[in-house]
Motif scaffolding. Sequence first.
Motif, mmCIF file in Angstrom:
data_model
loop_
_atom_site.group_PDB
_atom_site.id
_atom_site.type_symbol
_atom_site.label_atom_id
_atom_site.label_comp_id
_atom_site.label_asym_id
_atom_site.label_seq_id
_atom_site.Cartn_x
_atom_site.Cartn_y
_atom_site.Cartn_z
ATOM 1 N N ASP A 240 101.055 77.267 95.243
ATOM 2 C CA ASP A 240 99.746 76.621 95.020
ATOM 3 C C ASP A 240 98.729 77.084 96.062
ATOM 4 O O ASP A 240 97.590 77.407 95.738
ATOM 5 N N PHE A 251 97.090 74.113 90.169
ATOM 6 C CA PHE A 251 98.353 73.357 90.092
ATOM 7 C C PHE A 251 98.769 72.985 91.512
ATOM 8 O O PHE A 251 98.268 73.538 92.482
ATOM 9 N N THR A 354 106.127 71.780 90.064
ATOM 10 C CA THR A 354 104.752 71.321 89.867
ATOM 11 C C THR A 354 104.819 69.873 89.398
ATOM 12 O O THR A 354 105.907 69.360 89.111
ATOM 13 N N GLU A 356 103.985 68.782 86.626
ATOM 14 C CA GLU A 356 104.442 68.756 85.224
ATOM 15 C C GLU A 356 105.940 69.018 85.128
ATOM 16 O O GLU A 356 106.517 68.901 84.047
ATOM 17 N N VAL A 360 105.216 77.339 85.608
ATOM 18 C CA VAL A 360 103.826 77.721 85.345
ATOM 19 C C VAL A 360 103.774 79.248 85.454
ATOM 20 O O VAL A 360 103.781 79.800 86.548
#
Lengths: 525, 424
Positions: A240, A251, A354, A356, A360
């Motif tokens: 990140d 993110f 992340t 989520e 990614v």
Amino acid sequence: MARNGVSPLSLGPEKLPSRAGLVVVGGGVIGCSIAREATRYTPDVVVLEKESDVACGTSKANNAEVHSGIGEDAGTLKQKLNVRGNQMYDEFVRGLGVELKRQGLLIVVTQRTIPRDGGMPEEERMELLTRKIPAGIVAYGENAGIRGLRILSRDEVFRMEPNVTREAVAGVFDPTYGLISPYKLTIALAEHAVINGARVFLDTEVTGFRVEDGAVRAVVTNRGEIESSLVVNASGVFADEVADMAGAGGFKIHPRKGATLLFDRQVTAEYVRSSVAEFRLPGQRTTQSKGGGAMPTAEGNLQLGPTAIEVEDKYDTSISAEEIEEIFERFHYLLPDFPRDALISAFSGVRAPTLEEDFVIGASEAVRGFVNVAGIQSPGLASAPAIAEMVLGILHDLGLPREPRPDFDPVRPAPPKFSELSNRERNRLVREDPRWGNVICRCETVTEMEVVNAIHSIIPATNMDAVKRRTRTGMGRCQGGFCHNRVAAILARELGIHVTEVTKDGEGSPVFLGVAKEFLGGGTR
Amino acid sequence: MSAVRRPQCVVIGAGPAGLGAALAAREAGLGDVMLLERDFELGGILPQCIHDGFGSIVFDQVLTGPQYAQRFIDRVEAAGIEVKLNTMVLEMRGDRRITAVNPRDGVFELEPASIVLAMGCRERTRHQVMIPGYRPAGVICAGAAQRDINIEGLMPGRRVVILGSGDIGLIMARRFTLEGAEVEGVYEIMDHPGGLTRNVVQCLHDYDIPLHLSHTVTFIHGRKRVEAVTVTRVDENLKPIKGTERRVPCDALVLSVGLIPENELSKQAGVELDPLTAGPVVDERMHTSVDGIFACGNVVCVFDLVDWVTQTAERAGRSAAEYVLEGGRRKRRPPVRVTAGRNVKFVVPQLLREFDREIELFFRVEHPERAARTRVLVDGEELYSRKAKMVRPPEMVKAGADPGGARRELENITVEVVTEEEEA
């Protein structure tokens, strides 16, 4: 002293090239997989790693598992790449000299999967435990594309793994599950990339990017700038921050620590033959991980773990007393008699999820030529081949040559391991060079020549931990008590430095703080 | 590979145990004794033990470690015992086939008529006592630190915390201090010191180094190099007491948390081990469960005096020689097991087969006790008794008993400690 462009600072800094066709940020298993795959098309690849060796982050401290994908949520990118990555693995490691062992995964359904006191009629409960749940697991896996799953009766579970709890009622065996040494794989991939023209720069930290007209132009490091219009961000827990440096972020990585206990392989060899995990229904998991398991390492030590604890610090590889207790407690049910006393080590790694919780992977929309490969937590090792394949697809679209090179060398020669050779082969080596007969590490039977080879390998080992990852010195039951001074002396001799300059794992980690009498004011080096 | 050699006796390890055993075997009449040592010199751990305190029983003199070792080394050389240095035994089988390697001979095989195991012991590490925290440079076992300083001339720490008050920990507290390093303190999880009293006095008190009993290290700080440790008081169950943590800045943590006999080869050969000592089960001749394989010194159990190591070595070497000279034909009588009775942790030898000579038993107590009497009961009859002001776990006790040359069948031998209080 630099060989093939590899140049850790301790060997005298080699200048960074002024430009490169592709720059990969991060020398973990993902970065090195992508770099190796890219060299199939172009030799013009540079890998930048801020630590003193490759595989120094999450890649060195995980459970070495090549998962099948059965533990992942349906429909995620993670599951898709995991299933594909697993199927690609044999081909992916061909020629690398790193062993992939497909020992399989045994998922054990136990009495506590549905507790007796839950009010369910016993017949119905057993029907669920012994038939419906195993069948459900198989159906779930087959739906994801995993082949070869089979249901095991209670007796078959014990035949396969005699040390599993008597509370087991049924099981599912997944034969595709594998083990591979994650750092040996990463080192081999990096070396294979270098053999095919790539250059790996250690001790090289990215500090920024030059972005012009919405496209990446150069990578700025602590050692200068490299012009490049193609950058892959494979920087693990720092992905990140690195993406934000280029304005290609959006993110957040929240580090999550995992601790694992490691046991003496002489005691635990064959204690479990496959990876063994307990099946828990959704809601029974106490942590944000797949729940971990008991498994042999690629080298045969029993490992138990990992834990999953959110941490603030991306460098937090500590282990708390509570974690150790948690692991012991957790596995006491699954393996009631596991040999506690044979514990020889515990390690901890930091995952890079992340918010989520999915991978990614993609070209940045904000910065042309910048590709993020982030959020790679477990099953990242298993997914590495498929992640590299996917990233290569993106890179081709961004201008990486599409034509495979005819001169790509498919083989990375692996140095011989004394302990794995026949006596005839051993004697041939000792006659060639007597250092093959000088055992340095007595617990793991590592010879002087293997240490020397590691120090002069393509990605050279320049500190104690780097030698250990390549040769196993200090990895045994004495944990380096007998060999640390001998390994340090060989490092000093081969690198042409004083032994007090030898480090455990790079700058700031000296093994010795001075020579005798120095603290009295009378010592000299 | 060259032809398999068949010496009369192979001794594995050339520390005080191996040196003593090889000499005894030679002096008892074996012409062909071979001594294998993995280090580059003879003496085992002794060359790094530059402090004194060795030899008071065997030589009636106080010697340093190197001096003690040299007396045996000189005799080994004079006796014409074949010594192989830098030699690592890779495998030992129950039929006494040994595979070893060194830079000169390469891999070679031996089929000796007898073997004496003298591999000594290794140090318990931080993970075996489960100290949480990071894994930086600067966490080192006391014996390894002793080797660094005394043999390599290198300082593994400058501001040091020592965990464990075993003898090596105490000696290293003094050694670090003499080298100009600062020893912040010695921490001991038990409520009594782990080492000999003389070492507590001479190594700590004389140098004003504090000893913190009932304390342990509960966290190691520092990602690259040790920066500090957290020390915590423990309760009577040895569990850390919350709220008593103290952070101690330091650059090294030195561990003296126990020794483990090195029996990996013994296990390969199928030698029966005693879970209490972690060493081979031996009889009064130091014969293990495997025919023709003997054991002595710290590989059998951890001794605190080298003199006693030498005594077991002489017994093992002599027994190996007798075994070979008798052609391995002597029938081994069924053994009587020695029972560790009240407040006795273990006894060596564990088995007795013949009673035509005085029995010597080495044992350790489980916990300290005042006004105690140690005794040996043979079928209920007290054949040895000795009063002591104090018995302590760090101080091994040696007891002798003469069963009167009895050819009679014995059933039970028990070693125990009783207190005046109990007897009253």
